[in-house]
Design a protein around this motif. Structure first.
Motif, PDB file in Angstrom:
ATOM      1  N   ALA A 100       0.825  -1.208   0.000  1.00 41.41           N
ATOM      2  CA  ALA A 100       0.000   0.000   0.000  1.00 41.41           C
ATOM      3  C   ALA A 100       0.856   1.255   0.000  1.00 41.41           C
ATOM      4  N   THR A 101       1.870   1.294   0.847  1.00 37.15           N
ATOM      5  CA  THR A 101       2.678   2.508   0.951  1.00 37.15           C
ATOM      6  C   THR A 101       3.552   2.731  -0.280  1.00 37.15           C
ATOM      7  N   CYS A 102       3.699   1.695  -1.109  1.00 38.57           N
ATOM      8  CA  CYS A 102       4.491   1.831  -2.339  1.00 38.57           C
ATOM      9  C   CYS A 102       3.632   1.988  -3.594  1.00 38.57           C
ATOM     10  N   ALA A 103       2.314   2.073  -3.431  1.00 37.53           N
ATOM     11  CA  ALA A 103       1.406   2.154  -4.579  1.00 37.53           C
ATOM     12  C   ALA A 103       1.337   3.587  -5.101  1.00 37.53           C
ATOM     13  N   VAL A 104       2.350   3.972  -5.852  1.00 32.34           N
ATOM     14  CA  VAL A 104       2.429   5.329  -6.401  1.00 32.34           C
ATOM     15  C   VAL A 104       1.328   5.521  -7.438  1.00 32.34           C
ATOM     16  N   PRO A 105       0.414   6.490  -7.246  1.00 29.67           N
ATOM     17  CA  PRO A 105      -0.649   6.720  -8.231  1.00 29.67           C
ATOM     18  C   PRO A 105      -0.075   7.006  -9.616  1.00 29.67           C
ATOM     19  N   GLY A 106      -0.670   6.370 -10.612  1.00 30.67           N
ATOM     20  CA  GLY A 106      -0.186   6.541 -11.972  1.00 30.67           C
ATOM     21  C   GLY A 106       0.820   5.492 -12.388  1.00 30.67           C
TER      22      GLY A 106
END
Length: 270
Positions: free
Chosen positions: A141-147
């Motif tokens: 989750a904390t690495c899920a960079v939008p885009g």
């Protein structure tokens, strides 16, 4: 009264090399491993990965533990930090996280706090021992960079990279700790960029907020964050030339900040 060290690590992709080099320099001057001196670790995105990667190791020499994570950033980061080099970067990153963290839980790492943003309002949320969440899912989750990566579903909500609201999680760390003279907050940045956007303005504002709070409440505050000169701003540039530049920028910065590092070491060894 014994000092309480809290470590906060910014997000920043491949620029996570910077806080690792800083931690290595600090550990080299200490007789005890940093985890033995640290009450809590807070991290956003790559900062959370670094903290988790350090804390799951059983290395008797913490300098080696730091080097092990640094080696991953230097030699094995292309598939996860550079999605342009992989047809399915999310799958590649999730595979790495599952392989390395699936057997661990927050029960094993009770001092770790992973900063994320919950959709749709991008509210900051912290995963730690208080949540019934797996460590691997929190790190995804904390690495899920939008885009770049799809949001990660945990129970009934979707989460993305915490950098949107708290790339620098130092203020969150302070809010969760007793602010008095025995507290030492070590905040590690991932480089001052050439191009300043809203996120970088927030990073700076958080630094100023922590400075003001330290003066008001008396806790010790250290922020190490070099200006990028040799290295690129990009958090995805995994070229060896850029990795070398990140290390060089950090080492040159540490030479200029030697007195500040010495002050921290003195507090930790008093």
């Amino acid at each position: 009264m014994a000092k309480r060290l809290i470590i906060s690590i910014d997000g920043g992709g491949i620029r996570g090399i910077i806080p690792l080099v800083v931690l290595r320099a600090i550990q080299s001057q200490l007789k005890k491993p940093l985890p033995d001196l640290t009450g809590s670790w807070y991290g956003t995105s790559t900062g959370a990965l670094i903290a988790a990667g350090l804390l799951i190791q059983d290395e008797p020499d913490f300098t080696q533990a730091i080097q092990n994570v640094l080696d991953i950033y230097e030699f094995r980061s292309a598939s996860s930090a550079n999605p342009l080099g992989n047809s399915n970067p999310a799958r590649a990153l999730h595979k790495i996280l599952d392989e390395n963290f699936d057997e661990f839980s927050f029960e094993r790492l009770p001092n770790l706090h992973v900063v994320t943003c919950r959709l749709p309002a991008y509210e900051t949320e912290i995963f730690n021992l208080k949540n019934n969440v797996t460590l691997a899912d929190a790190l995804k989750a904390t690495c899920a960079v939008p885009g770049m990566f799809d949001p990660v579903k945990i129970r009934d909500h979707y989460y993305v990279d915490g950098f949107i609201k708290a790339k620098n999680p130092a203020a969150i760390a302070v809010e969760n700790e007793n602010q008095n003279a025995d507290l030492i907050l070590l905040s590690l940045g991932t480089g001052i960029l050439r191009e300043i956007d809203e996120t970088e303005i927030q990073v700076k504002a958080t630094h100023v907020e922590c400075e003001n709070l330290s003066q008001k409440t008396g806790f010790h505050y250290f922020r190490f964050n070099p200006t990028l000169e040799e290295a690129a701003d990009s958090m995805q540039d995994t070229r060896l030339k850029n990795i070398f530049g990140l290390k060089k920028d950090t080492e040159n910065y540490l030479q200029r900040k030697k007195s500040k590092v010495d002050q921290l070491i003195q507090l930790l060894t008093a």
